[in-house]
Design a protein around this motif. Structure first.
Motif, PDB file in Angstrom:
ATOM      1  N   CYS A  45     -28.264   7.460  14.078  1.00 21.98           N
ATOM      2  CA  CYS A  45     -27.997   7.587  15.524  1.00 21.98           C
ATOM      3  C   CYS A  45     -26.594   7.197  15.972  1.00 21.98           C
ATOM      4  CB  CYS A  45     -29.021   6.791  16.334  1.00 21.98           C
ATOM      5  SG  CYS A  45     -30.679   7.483  16.215  1.00 21.98           S
ATOM      6  N   ASP A 199     -30.153   8.586  20.485  1.00 22.31           N
ATOM      7  CA  ASP A 199     -31.201   9.238  19.714  1.00 22.31           C
ATOM      8  C   ASP A 199     -30.875  10.718  19.524  1.00 22.31           C
ATOM      9  OD1 ASP A 199     -33.562  10.376  18.733  1.00 22.31           O
ATOM     10  OD2 ASP A 199     -34.837   8.996  19.851  1.00 22.31           O
ATOM     11  N   TRP A 394     -24.679  14.199  13.392  1.00 22.20           N
ATOM     12  CA  TRP A 394     -24.747  13.784  14.795  1.00 22.20           C
ATOM     13  C   TRP A 394     -23.343  13.545  15.344  1.00 22.20           C
ATOM     14  CZ3 TRP A 394     -26.093  14.049  19.353  1.00 22.20           C
ATOM     15  CH2 TRP A 394     -26.442  13.032  20.234  1.00 22.20           C
TER      16      TRP A 394
END
Length: 422
Positions: A45, A199, A394
Motif C-alpha cells: 500500500c 489501500d 501501486w
C-alpha cells in the motif's frame, strides 16, 4: 478507436481510465469476478517514490547467498527446472553493477514521481475513498552498517528531487511515536514527507466504478485465451482475442488496439507471439490485523530495513507486507513466512492490534531484472504493453496508465522514461 485492455489491477484499470479519457471506446477483460483481485488485492500500500530503488544493486548477490535455504528469509530463491527463472536470475545479476543500478534508479524515480503527481490530480478530479494518508514514508534501521550503507542512496534520491533525509533515532521517534518501544535499538532512519500510502484495492475498485460510469465496459469472469494475428513483419497486427467466460461461452472480440496488463502472466501469454518478456513472479506476502489501540500503531508508513517489511495503517486495519519467493506461479501460503510477519509486527507494536486472527495473503509481483516495467509498443503495430511493475505497481500505476493512453493516441508522454519500442 476501440481498445481492449487485458487485466483489471491498478495498472490495467488506470490504463482503461486514461484511454477512455482520450475518447476511445474501452473494454477491460479479466478472469476474476471483479477488479483488483490478484496482485493489487492486499499489497503493501505504499506510494514510495523515494524508495523506488531496484532490487538489483551491488549488495544484492551477497545478501541472496546469505538467505539461501532460510524459510523466512526476506528473499527466498527456490531453484526450479524452469528456463525463464534461470534466464531471469542471470539477467538480474547483470543489473547489479553500480552503473546499471544508477540508471535503473533514475528511470524508476522519474516514472514514480510522474505517477504520484498523476494520482494527486486524479484524486482531485474524482472522489474515491481508499484510506489514504499523506504523512510520508520512513525507513528505520536497527543495524549501523546498513544505516551507513543507506546514506548514498538517500543522497541520490534527494538529488533526483525526492528529499530523503537521514535522521537520528530521536527524530525517528519524534516523527513516529509508535516506534518509541524500540528506541534503544534504533540507529537511525530516513524520512520522505512527500510520499504517501493508501489501500490500492479500494482505489482500483473505486476507479473501475468511475470508469464504468464514463463508458468503460468491464468483462469479468472472462479468460483471455490467445491473441489472433494477421500479416507479417512491419505489417503484423492483432485482429482479435479469443475469450471464454465462466459459463463456458467462447467469443472472439475485435478491437483496433490491445493493451496487455496481466502482471506476471503477461510473459507466458505473449510468448506464442514471439514476444519474450523478462518477467518472473516474485510471490509477496502480507498480513492484515484489526487495530485495537490507535495510539500504538503508526500513522506514518514505515519500512523495516532489517526485515525488509513495510507497514501501513488503513483506517481501522494495519497492513504489513514484504518478503519475496521466487518459486513459480503458485500462490500457496508458506506459514513460516506468514508467521514471521506477525512475529515482527507484534515485536514492534505489541499493544496495537489483535494478532489472534491475522488475514494472510500472497500475490505475484511481476518482476523484471532491472525493476523497469515494459510500457509501450511491440512489434505488432496495435499491441501495447503496460506490465512488469514488480513491487511498484501501486507507486507507478496511475502514471503508467496515463502514458500508455498518450502512446496509443500518438503522443509523446510527458515523462523522461525509456518506453518499450520508442
Amino acid at each position: 478507436m476501440k481498445v481492449i485492455v487485458l487485466g483489471s489491477g491498478i495498472v490495467g484499470t488506470a490504463s482503461a481510465w486514461f484511454i477512455r479519457q482520450e475518447g476511445h471506446e474501452v473494454t477491460v477483460i479479466d478472469r476474476q469476478p471483479g477488479p483488483a483481485q490478484e496482485t493489487t488485492f492486499a499489497n503493501g500500500c505504499q506510494i514510495s517514490v523515494s524508495h523506488s530503488e531496484p532490487w538489483a544493486n551491488p549488495s544484492a548477490p551477497k545478501k541472496i547467498l546469505k538467505w539461501l535455504g532460510k524459510a523466512d528469509a526476506p528473499l527466498l530463491y527456490r531453484f526450479r527446472a524452469e528456463k525463464l527463472q534461470w534466464q531471469w536470475g542471470l539477467r538480474f545479476l547483470r543489473q547489479c553493477t553500480r552503473g546499471k543500478t544508477a540508471y535503473n534508479i533514475r528511470q524508476c524515480v522519474s516514472l514514480a514521481d510522474f505517477s504520484l503527481r498523476t494520482l494527486r490530480a486524479l484524486r482531485a478530479e474524482v472522489n474515491i475513498e481508499y484510506d489514504h494518508l499523506s504523512r510520508g514514508i520512513m525507513h528505520f534501521y536497527t543495524d549501523k552498517d546498513e544505516f551507513d550503507a543507506s546514506k548514498p542512496g538517500a543522497e541520490l534520491m534527494t538529488s533526483l528531487g525526492c528529499p530523503r533525509n537521514s535522521i537520528d533515532p530521536e527524530e525517528v521517534v519524534r516523527i513516529e511515536p509508535a516506534l518509541a518501544s524500540i528506541k534503544d535499538k534504533l540507529v537511525g532512519g530516513d524520512y520522505t514527507p512527500g510520499d504517501e500510502h493508501g489501500d490500492a484495492r479500494a482505489f482500483t475498485i473505486g476507479l473501475a466504478e468511475k470508469a464504468a460510469e464514463r463508458g468503460v465496459e468491464f468483462r469479468f469472469n472472462t479468460t483471455a485465451i490467445r491473441l489472433l494475428t494477421e500479416g507479417a513483419g512491419a505489417t503484423a497486427r492483432i485482429v482479435g482475442i479469443e475469450t471464454i467466460n465462466s459459463n463456458g461461452e467462447y467469443e472472439v472480440l475485435k478491437a483496433d488496439a490491445f493493451v496487455v496488463s496481466m502482471g506476471s502472466f503477461s510473459a507466458p501469454f505473449l510468448k506464442p507471439l514471439g514476444i519474450d518478456l523478462m518477467i518472473y513472479p516474485a510471490k509477496g506476502y502480507s498480513a492484515t490485523y484489526p487495530i485495537i489501540n490507535s495510539d500504538a500503531v503508526p500513522s506514518v508508513s514505515l519500512i523495516d530495513a532489517e526485515y525488509k517489511l513495510v507497514f501501513a495503517r488503513l483506517g481501522d486495519r494495519f497492513r504489513v507486507g514484504g518478503t519475496a519467493e521466487m518459486n513459480g506461479y503458485g500462490r500457496e501460503l508458506n506459514m513460516a513466512r506468514c508467521e514471521a510477519l506477525t512475529k515482527r509486527t507484534r515485536e514492534l507494536f505489541p499493544e496495537g492490534c489483535d494478532y489472534s486472527q491475522p488475514h494472510y495473503w500472497s500475490g505475484l509481483r511481476p518482476m523484471t531484472p532491472s525493476n523497469i516495467p515494459y510500457i509501450g509498443k511491440t512489434k505488432y503495430g496495435n499491441l501495447f504493453l503496460n506490465t512488469g511493475h514488480g513491487t511498484l505497481g501501486w507507486t507507478m500505476g496511475c502514471g503508467s496508465g496515463r502514458v500508455i493512453a498518450d502512446i496509443i493516441s500518438g503522443r509523446q508522454p510527458e515523462v523522461n522514461f525509456k518506453f518499450t519500442g520508442m
